[in-house]
Structures are given as C-alpha cells and as structure tokens.
Design a protein around this motif. Structure first.
Motif: not given
Lengths: 114, 115
Positions: A2, A4-7, A23-25, A90, A105-106, B42
């Motif tokens: 993953q 790109v992550k949206q936690n 958002c983290d990448y 994101c 992201g998710q 997603s």
C-alpha cells in the motif's frame, strides 16, 4: 504494498469546525498529490492538488499541506459543512512518467454533524 | 476540466456473460484510465488507454478478461468478460485533459452486479 495510506477510516466533526484528513505515502518518487471527494453512487470529484515543489495549496475552504520529509499530506476543510459529508480519497502520481497513473489511499469517511 | 459520462450506470449480469461499458468525454483527452472499486475498497487502476495503441494493463489485470478500445480522443470502452460474482464492483473511467500526470477527472461509474 500500500503506497498511499489513509489510516483513519472515518472522521466525525461538528458543523463550522475544522476537518483534518491525513494521508501518508511511501514512494519518494511521487511528486503530484490530489484529493478527491466521493458521494455514494457518484464518481470521485476532484477537490485540490499540490505539486511536490510546494508545501501548501489553498482553494477556498480547502487547504492541502505537504510535508515531503515526513511523506505526509493533509487536507484541511474550514469551516466544515454538512454537505462536505462524503468519502475523501488522497491520490498520488509521478508527473514525469508517460502515463501519470494515480495510486489511491483507502479513503476516509467524513461526517459533518449540523 | 472535463465532463465524463458512462453507460450503463448500472447492470445486473449473469455469470459467464460479458458487459461492455462506454466512456464519453466532452473534450479531447490525452490519457484515459479504467479503475475498479470493489465493495468497501479503494480505487484500483485496471489499465491505461491511449488512442491508437494497445492499452497498458496493471499487474493482476489481463487483456483477455478486460479488453479495452480507444478509437479516438473522446471515447473508450471496457469489456468485462466471462463474468463471475467476484467481478461485482463499480467500474470508473477517467481522463486527463492536460498531459500525463495532470489532474484526472472521473465519470460517475458503472455499478455491476453479477449473479
């Protein structure tokens, strides 16, 4: 993997307050970042973007911040309105490639309470 | 920006059949993309469609299952072949009015249910 992550799967805020979506990448090659809003039964709607040469971009109530060293970006919505309730994605891309495909992201479900 | 429409908006199909989704853009776009959004997930890129050349597929997606056409700069089709219940998803197309890596604009999606 993953990239790109949206936690945070969800966020709930009161009308008029600030909404902050994170958002983290992981891929340091990403140099263009976008935020989309999606209502049920509709396609994603483009909100705002930022290039990696900037650390902030503002458009009305929406501001995106980019911290390249932390590989983190955030979307601020001020003031939040009930109509902002939606799923926020994101996405990131590499502008220099020949296709510019987006990695998403998710998503984070934002609920703004009146 | 670009305004993108898709047909059909939704469909219910039987296992083993195929569905072709049409994507129309109101202006010429360089790149068109096809995504899938499975329930609760997603968006995942299926392939990139350029006019006059074969589509470029992402890992896990093959041309026999997802044939794509791109006859001109405003239109593309995605066919989902030999349908199974696992293909039940929302399928979205997008386009970039600018060059590669610019903002993508999305269609409303096609909601597919396979029985």
């Amino acid at each position: 993997d993953q990239q790109v992550k949206q936690n945070s799967p969800s966020l709930s805020v009161q009308e008029g307050r600030i909404s902050i979506l994170n958002c983290d990448y992981t891929n340091s090659m990403f140099d263009y970042f976008l935020w989309y809003k999606k209502y049920p039964a509709e396609g994603p709607t483009f909100l705002i973007s930022i290039s990696s040469i900037k650390d902030k971009n503002e458009d009305g109530r929406f501001t995106v911040f980019l911290n390249k060293s932390a590989k983190h970006l955030s979307l601020h919505i001020v003031p939040s309105q009930p109509g902002d309730s939606a799923v926020y994605f994101c996405a990131a891309s590499i502008k220099g490639t020949s296709y510019g495909k987006l990695t998403f992201g998710q998503g984070t479900i934002l609920t703004v309470h009146p | 920006s670009a305004v993108i429409s898709q047909k059909p908006s939704r469909d219910i199909c039987q296992r083993g059949t195929s569905l072709t989704i049409q994507c129309q853009v109101d202006s010429q776009v360089t790149m068109m993309f096809w995504y899938r959004q499975q329930p609760g997930q997603s968006l995942t890129l299926i392939a990139t469609a350029n006019q006059g050349s074969e589509a470029t597929y992402e890992s896990g997606f093959v041309i026999d299952k997802f044939p794509i056409s791109r006859p001109n700069l405003t239109f593309s089709t995605l066919t989902v072949s030999n349908l199974s219940p696992e293909d039940s998803s929302i399928y979205l197309c997008s386009g970039t009015p600018g060059g590669a890596g610019e903002t993508q604009y999305f269609g409303p999606g096609t909601r597919l249910l396979v029985l």
